[in-house]
Scaffold this motif. Structure first.
Motif, PDB file in Angstrom:
ATOM      1  N   LEU A  51      33.006  16.491  27.430  1.00 27.18           N
ATOM      2  CA  LEU A  51      32.142  17.635  27.127  1.00 27.18           C
ATOM      3  C   LEU A  51      32.990  18.839  26.720  1.00 27.18           C
ATOM      4  O   LEU A  51      33.900  19.232  27.441  1.00 27.18           O
ATOM      5  CB  LEU A  51      31.287  17.975  28.345  1.00 27.18           C
ATOM      6  N   ALA A  65      28.395  23.476  25.534  1.00 25.33           N
ATOM      7  CA  ALA A  65      27.010  23.403  26.016  1.00 25.33           C
ATOM      8  C   ALA A  65      26.313  24.643  25.485  1.00 25.33           C
ATOM      9  O   ALA A  65      26.671  25.759  25.848  1.00 25.33           O
ATOM     10  CB  ALA A  65      26.951  23.348  27.533  1.00 25.33           C
ATOM     11  N   PHE A 125      29.680  13.996  35.537  1.00 27.53           N
ATOM     12  CA  PHE A 125      29.515  15.402  35.191  1.00 27.53           C
ATOM     13  C   PHE A 125      29.973  16.261  36.361  1.00 27.53           C
ATOM     14  O   PHE A 125      29.628  15.989  37.501  1.00 27.53           O
ATOM     15  CB  PHE A 125      28.066  15.711  34.816  1.00 27.53           C
ATOM     16  N   LEU A 157      24.541  19.586  23.609  1.00 26.88           N
ATOM     17  CA  LEU A 157      25.796  19.290  24.274  1.00 26.88           C
ATOM     18  C   LEU A 157      26.718  18.660  23.233  1.00 26.88           C
ATOM     19  O   LEU A 157      26.307  17.746  22.508  1.00 26.88           O
ATOM     20  CB  LEU A 157      25.598  18.296  25.423  1.00 26.88           C
ATOM     21  N   PHE A 197      30.388  16.728  22.529  1.00 25.85           N
ATOM     22  CA  PHE A 197      31.431  15.924  23.161  1.00 25.85           C
ATOM     23  C   PHE A 197      32.521  15.627  22.147  1.00 25.85           C
ATOM     24  O   PHE A 197      32.269  15.572  20.935  1.00 25.85           O
ATOM     25  CB  PHE A 197      30.838  14.603  23.673  1.00 25.85           C
TER      26      PHE A 197
END
Length: 131
Positions: free
Chosen positions: A37, A40, A69, A127, A129
């Protein structure tokens, strides 16, 4: 006669064009691997920091996925793991389980070694990645 020849030529050109409707369509293989990640955007109650940037999703070829997470809770970096299935359908729609968010379906767009997931239920959130 000239109109018929033009019509036949035009029809021949149209018939010889290849059908590229499937060009650029993801067959699900692009998502395979481990993704961390990195962004966000507009996700309620979640932001990227030193702790949460350890969060990842791993997609396997057998349509299973593992994820972990991380969040700050009372000054401590805590994690939540999940194992489940993932699927890809038409129009870059994917479904997978994200700890803390549950099973999500949304649009995935790939850009090099990054993908951005925009949930159908929260279309203003995303999100991102990175491999």
């Amino acid at each position: 006669m000239k109109k018929i020849l033009i019509l036949l030529l035009f029809t021949g050109i149209l018939a010889s064009c290849s059908d590229d409707d499937d060009a650029g369509v993801d067959n699900g293989e692009s998502i395979l691997g481990t993704w961390f990640l990195v962004e966000a955007n507009n996700v309620p109650g979640f932001s990227i920091n030193e702790c949460s940037s350890q969060s990842y999703l791993s997609f396997m070829a057998d349509n299973t996925a593992d994820s972990e997470f991380f969040t700050n809770a009372g000054g401590e970096c805590e994690s939540e793991t999940s194992t489940g299935d993932w699927s890809s359908s038409s129009n870059s729609q994917y479904t997978f389980t994200v700890p803390g968010f549950g099973e999500l379906t949304g649009n995935v767009s790939f850009d090099g070694n990054r993908f951005t997931f925009t949930p159908n239920d929260l279309p203003t959130s995303s999100l991102t990645f990175e491999k």
